[in-house]
Motif scaffolding. Sequence first.
Motif, PDB file in Angstrom:
ATOM      1  N   THR A 117       0.840  -1.199   0.000  1.00 53.24           N
ATOM      2  CA  THR A 117       0.000   0.000   0.000  1.00 53.24           C
ATOM      3  C   THR A 117       0.874   1.246   0.000  1.00 53.24           C
ATOM      4  O   THR A 117       1.748   1.394   0.853  1.00 53.24           O
ATOM      5  N   ASP A 118       0.628   2.144  -0.954  1.00 50.44           N
ATOM      6  CA  ASP A 118       1.293   3.446  -0.961  1.00 50.44           C
ATOM      7  C   ASP A 118       0.625   4.280   0.127  1.00 50.44           C
ATOM      8  O   ASP A 118      -0.569   4.574   0.048  1.00 50.44           O
ATOM      9  N   VAL A 119       1.370   4.630   1.162  1.00 54.32           N
ATOM     10  CA  VAL A 119       0.793   5.328   2.313  1.00 54.32           C
ATOM     11  C   VAL A 119       0.287   6.712   1.923  1.00 54.32           C
ATOM     12  O   VAL A 119      -0.754   7.163   2.402  1.00 54.32           O
ATOM     13  N   LYS A 120       0.972   7.398   1.022  1.00 58.21           N
ATOM     14  CA  LYS A 120       0.568   8.755   0.632  1.00 58.21           C
ATOM     15  C   LYS A 120      -0.773   8.763  -0.103  1.00 58.21           C
ATOM     16  O   LYS A 120      -1.656   9.559   0.184  1.00 58.21           O
ATOM     17  N   THR A 121      -0.929   7.853  -1.081  1.00 57.37           N
ATOM     18  CA  THR A 121      -2.125   7.876  -1.925  1.00 57.37           C
ATOM     19  C   THR A 121      -3.177   6.842  -1.522  1.00 57.37           C
ATOM     20  O   THR A 121      -4.311   6.926  -1.970  1.00 57.37           O
ATOM     21  N   GLY A 122      -2.768   5.847  -0.732  1.00 61.30           N
ATOM     22  CA  GLY A 122      -3.687   4.769  -0.367  1.00 61.30           C
ATOM     23  C   GLY A 122      -3.837   3.725  -1.458  1.00 61.30           C
ATOM     24  O   GLY A 122      -4.619   2.785  -1.323  1.00 61.30           O
ATOM     25  N   VAL A 158       5.709   3.133   1.886  1.00 61.09           N
ATOM     26  CA  VAL A 158       4.786   2.073   1.508  1.00 61.09           C
ATOM     27  C   VAL A 158       4.716   1.081   2.660  1.00 61.09           C
ATOM     28  O   VAL A 158       5.682   0.887   3.396  1.00 61.09           O
ATOM     29  N   LYS A 159       3.541   0.481   2.807  1.00 55.71           N
ATOM     30  CA  LYS A 159       3.326  -0.558   3.810  1.00 55.71           C
ATOM     31  C   LYS A 159       3.277  -1.892   3.073  1.00 55.71           C
ATOM     32  O   LYS A 159       2.505  -2.066   2.135  1.00 55.71           O
ATOM     33  N   VAL A 160       4.134  -2.808   3.492  1.00 59.19           N
ATOM     34  CA  VAL A 160       4.213  -4.137   2.891  1.00 59.19           C
ATOM     35  C   VAL A 160       3.695  -5.132   3.917  1.00 59.19           C
ATOM     36  O   VAL A 160       4.216  -5.208   5.027  1.00 59.19           O
TER      37      VAL A 160
END
Length: 145
Positions: A43-48, A60-62
Amino acid sequence: YDPEKHTLYFRYHQGEQMRQLIPEIEVQMMGLGDVQPSVKDVTDVKTGTLNSAITPGKAVKVRGAKIKITGDHPDTGIFFVSGGGERTRVENDEIITNNPSELVIMVPLLPAGTYRLEVVTQYSGGSLSLKEPRIAVFSKPLTVG
């Protein structure tokens, strides 16, 4: 009760009747458990954005299993691999969260293109590291710009 959302555990003390039944218990080996690390989503934390676009210089969350970065082998780490095969390592100080089922990392300043995410670790699930690193390759391509 939804088995997809809830976990069921049993806790009990064996009594005399249970101890008497132990010799009659049949054990069936169902095979070895999965020991390989795996990446389930990014998940790209900035854009969701989930499992597609990533933003260089942002987090990013992996999420996955057995993806904690451990071990002293020089190949361990997190890499973005371009379509041409060039590997860009995420520096250790850019790993914000390093847990067995979740990594939060800063995306390196990658040029526009499509990348494959690789997590290389010696994490065993316990306190000892594996002798050789194992690789989890995310199955979906990640795109920059």
